[in-house]
Design an enzyme around this catalytic site. Structure first.
Site, PDB file in Angstrom:
ATOM      1  N   GLY A   1      82.874  34.244  55.363  1.00  0.00           N
ATOM      2  CA  GLY A   1      83.111  35.111  54.077  1.00  0.00           C
ATOM      3  C   GLY A   1      84.654  35.625  53.806  1.00  0.00           C
ATOM      4  O   GLY A   1      85.461  34.779  53.239  1.00  0.00           O
ATOM      5  N   THR A   2      84.965  36.643  54.471  1.00  0.00           N
ATOM      6  CA  THR A   2      85.998  37.436  54.210  1.00  0.00           C
ATOM      7  C   THR A   2      87.375  36.403  54.583  1.00  0.00           C
ATOM      8  O   THR A   2      88.346  36.467  54.019  1.00  0.00           O
ATOM      9  CB  THR A   2      86.378  38.636  55.110  1.00  0.00           C
ATOM     10  OG1 THR A   2      84.936  39.594  54.704  1.00  0.00           O
ATOM     11  CG2 THR A   2      87.292  39.683  54.712  1.00  0.00           C
TER      12      THR A   2
ATOM     13  N   LYS B   1      68.391  37.079  53.880  1.00  0.00           N
ATOM     14  CA  LYS B   1      69.548  37.687  54.405  1.00  0.00           C
ATOM     15  C   LYS B   1      69.344  39.161  54.357  1.00  0.00           C
ATOM     16  O   LYS B   1      68.900  39.848  53.530  1.00  0.00           O
ATOM     17  CB  LYS B   1      70.760  37.192  53.236  1.00  0.00           C
ATOM     18  CG  LYS B   1      72.253  37.797  53.893  1.00  0.00           C
ATOM     19  CD  LYS B   1      73.108  37.290  53.150  1.00  0.00           C
ATOM     20  CE  LYS B   1      74.592  37.821  53.568  1.00  0.00           C
ATOM     21  NZ  LYS B   1      75.566  37.278  52.693  1.00  0.00           N
TER      22      LYS B   1
ATOM     23  N   GLY C   1      79.670  37.581  59.479  1.00  0.00           N
ATOM     24  CA  GLY C   1      80.004  38.946  59.926  1.00  0.00           C
ATOM     25  C   GLY C   1      81.178  38.687  60.638  1.00  0.00           C
ATOM     26  O   GLY C   1      81.422  38.358  61.997  1.00  0.00           O
TER      27      GLY C   1
ATOM     28  N   GLY D   1      75.468  36.029  44.523  1.00  0.00           N
ATOM     29  CA  GLY D   1      74.268  36.434  44.282  1.00  0.00           C
ATOM     30  C   GLY D   1      73.828  36.238  42.809  1.00  0.00           C
ATOM     31  O   GLY D   1      74.662  36.677  41.950  1.00  0.00           O
TER      32      GLY D   1
ATOM     33  N   CYS E   1      71.930  43.408  49.759  1.00  0.00           N
ATOM     34  CA  CYS E   1      73.173  43.966  48.885  1.00  0.00           C
ATOM     35  C   CYS E   1      73.114  45.069  48.784  1.00  0.00           C
ATOM     36  O   CYS E   1      72.175  45.988  48.511  1.00  0.00           O
ATOM     37  CB  CYS E   1      73.227  43.254  47.465  1.00  0.00           C
ATOM     38  SG  CYS E   1      74.686  44.160  46.652  1.00  0.00           S
TER      39      CYS E   1
HETATM   40  C1  SIN Z   1      77.976  42.700  45.657  1.00  0.00           C
HETATM   41  O1  SIN Z   1      77.952  41.836  44.635  1.00  0.00           O
HETATM   42  O2  SIN Z   1      78.056  43.756  45.484  1.00  0.00           O
HETATM   43  C2  SIN Z   1      77.709  42.233  46.993  1.00  0.00           C
HETATM   44  C3  SIN Z   1      76.814  41.161  47.261  1.00  0.00           C
HETATM   45  C4  SIN Z   1      75.974  41.320  48.623  1.00  0.00           C
HETATM   46  O3  SIN Z   1      76.236  42.148  49.489  1.00  0.00           O
HETATM   47  O4  SIN Z   1      75.161  40.713  48.632  1.00  0.00           O
END
Ligand code: SIN
Length: 305
Positions: A266-267, A166, A244, A46, A131
């Protein structure tokens, strides 16, 4: 030959597997483990107008089947990104998605104007309205349908590039915010960002994360994300990118059946840097085993009882 390609609006991807924002920085580290040109696309961390150090203290905690993060949008800021990171990303030979975050509508407008100008080597702008770890912008905007509509509407005319929105799952009705994104001219919705959560250290009797709360990701949230994807697939007409808790090729298939045109990982990449490459290999095998000519034919094929 199996056709793994997918089309999201006007953009073609070699396959539906995209590295999610926040799980791969700008691709430098992962590119040592994976040939990035084999991945469908990469979504940047981000980005904000000015550099951010992110939240202080412990920012990540492991949970059952997942993790909490409260990174707080640490990033080098727009100018450093354009100078140092975007040229690197361009050389990766894959689709480039930039995740755009901001404190205010004005921030998003400036970012979209700059990143979305004709000729920038950016394929898609992903508007981060979700976020949960900052006190202004992002989820504070994306928590209501009006907030989503007004933000997307305010940036829509500033670029011809595709705008993906998003969205946060921390709402009463995901289909209302998804509809708002569509009505304001969004080209696709990305479902879902993290679920707001809390972990407590029983010794100190304090939250594990110094920000107190954080966003939950990983396999724990997959059923929530799948439900939201299939709910929105039935109610909106723009494409959906599912995200997710996707850990393997079977998870990708589930998201496509539920209505996703593509997915973000992601994870799983934090656990196994080469997870995306393995998933793409296994998707090919799945398509061959099931005599599928085109993987994209799976999108929305879920048959509800
Ligand atoms: C973050 O940088 O805290 C997470 C970013 C997100 O959830 O979009």
């Amino acid at each position: 030959m199996v056709d793994l390609s997918v089309r999201v609006g006007s953009v073609d991807f070699a396959n539906p597997v995209i590295l999610a924002s926040g799980a791969c920085g700008f691709g430098r580290e992962l590119s040592e483990y994976v040939d990035m040109s084999t991945i469908g696309g990469i979504c940047s961390k981000g980005l904000t107008l000015l550099p951010r150090e992110g939240n202080p203290g412990c920012r990540v905690a492991e949970t059952a089947s997942g993790m909490l993060n409260s990174v707080g949008l640490q990033n080098p800021g727009l100018e450093a990104f354009l100078q140092n990171e975007l040229p690197f990303m361009t050389g990766l030979g894959t689709r480039i998605i930039v995740n755009v975050a901001g404190h205010s509508t004005n921030d998003y407008q400036k970012m979209v104007e700059r990143l979305g100008a004709p000729g920038t080597p950016v394929d898609v702008l992903e508007l981060n309205l979700s976020c949960p770890n900052v006190t202004e912008g992002c989820m504070t905007i994306g928590a209501t349908a009006d907030g989503v509509y007004n933000l997307v509407n305010a940036v829509r005319s500033l670029t011809d590039k595709p705008l993906w929105v998003k969205l946060t799952p921390n709402v009463t009705s995901i289909s209302e915010t998804a509809h708002a994104a569509q009505d304001a001219g969004g080209d696709a919705v990305v479902l879902i960002n993290t679920l707001l959560g809390l972990a407590i250290d029983v010794k100190t009797r304090r939250p594990v994360l110094q920000n107190n709360t954080g966003g939950l990701s990983g396999p724990a949230i997959k059923p929530v994300a799948l439900r939201m994807v299939q709910e929105c697939y039935r109610l909106i007409s723009i494409p959906i990118i599912g995200v997710g808790g996707i850990m393997n090729a079977a998870d990708v298939i589930e998201f496509m059946l539920a209505g996703a045109s593509a997915v973000e990982i992601g994870t799983a990449s934090l656990l196994h840097p080469a997870a995306c490459a393995k998933i793409i290999k296994d998707l090919t095998a799945y398509a061959e085993d099931n005599c599928l000519e085109a993987l994209s034919s799976l999108t929305g094929e879920l048959k509800l009882w």
